[in-house]
Write an enzyme that holds these catalytic residues in place. Structure first.
Site, PDB file in Angstrom:
ATOM      1  N   LYS A   1       0.901  -1.048   0.158  1.00 41.99           N
ATOM      2  CA  LYS A   1       0.058  -0.054   0.050  1.00 41.99           C
ATOM      3  C   LYS A   1       0.761   1.456  -0.004  1.00 41.99           C
ATOM      4  O   LYS A   1       0.531   2.448  -0.586  1.00 41.99           O
ATOM      5  CB  LYS A   1      -1.059   0.015   1.194  1.00 41.99           C
TER       6      LYS A   1
ATOM      7  N   GLU B   1      -9.400   7.171   3.980  1.00 48.23           N
ATOM      8  CA  GLU B   1     -10.662   6.261   4.624  1.00 48.23           C
ATOM      9  C   GLU B   1      -9.736   5.060   4.747  1.00 48.23           C
ATOM     10  O   GLU B   1      -8.766   4.706   4.191  1.00 48.23           O
ATOM     11  CB  GLU B   1     -11.697   5.763   3.665  1.00 48.23           C
TER      12      GLU B   1
ATOM     13  N   SER C   1       1.449  -9.746  -1.146  1.00 52.75           N
ATOM     14  CA  SER C   1       1.077  -8.356  -1.187  1.00 52.75           C
ATOM     15  C   SER C   1       1.294  -7.875   0.373  1.00 52.75           C
ATOM     16  O   SER C   1       1.748  -6.814   0.428  1.00 52.75           O
ATOM     17  CB  SER C   1      -0.411  -8.122  -1.336  1.00 52.75           C
TER      18      SER C   1
HETATM   19  C1  LIG Z   1      -5.326  -4.162   1.612  1.00 51.52           C
HETATM   20  C2  LIG Z   1      -4.547  -5.243   1.410  1.00 51.52           C
HETATM   21  C3  LIG Z   1      -4.855  -6.013   0.307  1.00 51.52           C
HETATM   22  C4  LIG Z   1      -6.172  -5.711  -0.681  1.00 51.52           C
HETATM   23  O1  LIG Z   1      -6.130  -4.476  -1.404  1.00 51.52           O
HETATM   24  P1  LIG Z   1      -5.913  -4.389  -2.804  1.00 51.52           P
HETATM   25  O2  LIG Z   1      -6.101  -3.018  -3.389  1.00 51.52           O
HETATM   26  O3  LIG Z   1      -6.926  -5.351  -3.512  1.00 51.52           O
HETATM   27  O4  LIG Z   1      -4.491  -4.699  -3.290  1.00 51.52           O
HETATM   28  C5  LIG Z   1      -4.306  -7.134  -0.051  1.00 51.52           C
HETATM   29  N1  LIG Z   1      -3.273  -7.522   0.574  1.00 51.52           N
HETATM   30  C6  LIG Z   1      -2.814  -6.953   1.700  1.00 51.52           C
HETATM   31  C7  LIG Z   1      -1.533  -7.445   2.407  1.00 51.52           C
HETATM   32  C8  LIG Z   1      -3.567  -5.639   2.054  1.00 51.52           C
HETATM   33  O5  LIG Z   1      -2.970  -4.862   3.154  1.00 51.52           O
END
Ligand SMILES: *Cc1c(COP(=O)(O)O)cnc(C)c1O
Length: 392
Positions: free
Chosen positions: A88, A110, A376
């Site tokens: 993020k 948000e 992610s």
């Molecule tokens: C917020 C988050 C997501 C989901 O958000 P996307 O906008 O779909 O990427 C996925 N993995 C992690 C680790 C997150 O913090």
């Protein structure tokens, strides 16, 4: 990349469906963002912070034991090693530099589970900007550590007390505040959602992920293109970043993984493409889960980051055109995959990411296919959920 038209549409999805009062804010952003982002000074600052502050490039790690188990060559793109523990921050860094260049003094955002709130509070501290994060009152109670993280970083966290007191209500509150403070405030949206130009802007900031994958895969495999890229989809920003430079390379399969909760048809899920219909959510036309008469359905997933009733318009387009393959993974299978990756690779993934790993059991591929999974985020924030689930 997938071309977005002048009005912000990817095929049938996207656009800017906003109240009259918000037009000046959106127009200012739309008229300036392309120019600013193309400036050498913006690019220099963005690249320098991604390198020295976020820790990019993140490694592309060959997961040997996972590869042996699944009979494919599996690489992990280590976004979990980014500062703050997930992808993020790539987006919040880009947007805060943009906000400064637009002369803004205040940032609002948000947040649902608090990950985007923390990434925003982090870059506001870095840049000395006033920061207010809107968060559903119910989410504030569920996600206490992230609330305190934001406060330690100097942000104000304001409870949204309408509706179900979750992400959708926090988003409504942030939009309201933005309308009231159009001159000095920038609104940092956390995924590839919202009115044009947000989806394209966020995807562009996240596209560093696939830019790096291409270079790293070339070095390791002698080719830029994997056979499959797998990523989880909440709003879809980490997936958009991992897919971005492969959109026009049809031989690369793009696998988008949604949360099927307790089962796609259980009434407790967030599998938007399986259940959703076209509608308007947070300023754009996309697929969303809704009742017969168009009321947004409450989503459910064990992972807070996938607990969203829609998907970004680019993903709705990937689904409609068949360019993307969409898979739904249930809570139970995601948790098992999270434990498996922990045991095989020594990496405890975020539960959002665990859904992407579980997709290995649901998609077909050839042996020795090269698969990149976008890791992610890390699982530290999910320790309570792992403990409560217990089965390890
Ligand atoms: C917020 C988050 C997501 C989901 O958000 P996307 O906008 O779909 O990427 C996925 N993995 C992690 C680790 C997150 O913090």
């Amino acid at each position: 990349m997938i071309a977005v038209d002048e009005k912000g549409f990817y095929g049938n999805f996207g656009g800017a469906y906003i109240p009259e009062m918000l037009h000046p804010n959106i127009e200012e952003l739309r008229d300036n963002y392309e120019r600013i982002v193309a400036e050498p000074d913006f690019q220099a600052q963005f690249k320098s912070l991604l390198k020295d502050y976020v820790g990019r490039p993140t490694p592309l790690f060959y997961a040997q034991r996972l590869s042996e188990k699944y009979g494919a060559k599996i690489y992990l793109k280590r976004e979990d090693l980014c500062h703050t523990g997930a992808h993020k921050v790539n987006n919040t860094i880009g947007q805060i530099i943009l906000a400064k260049k637009l002369g803004k003094k205040r940032i609002i955002a948000e947040t649902g589970a608090g990950q985007h709130g923390v990434a925003t509070a982090t870059v506001c501290a870095l840049m000395g900007m006033d920061c207010t994060v809107y968060m559903g009152k119910h989410d504030m109670e569920r996600q206490r550590p992230n609330v305190e993280r934001m406060r330690i970083l100097g942000a104000k966290v304001v409870p949204a007390t309408s509706g179900s007191q979750t992400l959708k209500d926090a988003t409504n509150e942030a939009m309201r505040q933005w309308i009231n403070n159009p001159v000095d405030t920038h609104y940092i949206i956390g995924s590839v959602v919202g009115p044009h130009p947000y989806p394209e802007m966020v995807a562009r900031f996240q596209s560093v992920i696939s830019e790096e994958i291409k270079a790293q895969l070339l070095e390791k495999e002698g080719r830029e293109n994997p056979d499959l890229v797998i990523a989880c989809v909440g709003g879809g920003s980490n997936a958009a970043g991992a897919f971005y430079h492969y959109y026009n390379t049809p031989e690369v399969r793009l696998i988008a993984v949604e949360a099927a909760g307790l089962g796609v048809f259980s009434g407790k899920s967030a599998a938007t493409t399986a259940l959703g219909k076209p509608g308007i959510l947070h300023g754009s036309k996309t697929l969303l889960m809704q009742t017969e008469d168009g009321q947004v359905t409450e989503p459910y997933s064990i992972s807070a980051g996938l607990d969203y009733p829609g998907i970004g318009p680019v993903h709705a387009h990937l689904f409609e055109t068949g360019r993307g393959e969409f898979v739904g993974v249930e809570d139970e299978d995601a948790m098992l995959a999270g434990i498996e990756v922990s045991r095989l690779e020594g990496i405890i993934p975020a539960i959002e990411t665990a859904h992407a790993f579980a997709a290995l059991n649901q998609v077909k591929y050839k042996s020795d296919d090269v698969i990149v999974i976008n890791l992610s985020g890390r699982g530290d924030k999910d320790l309570d959920t792992y403990i409560k689930w217990g089965n390890y």
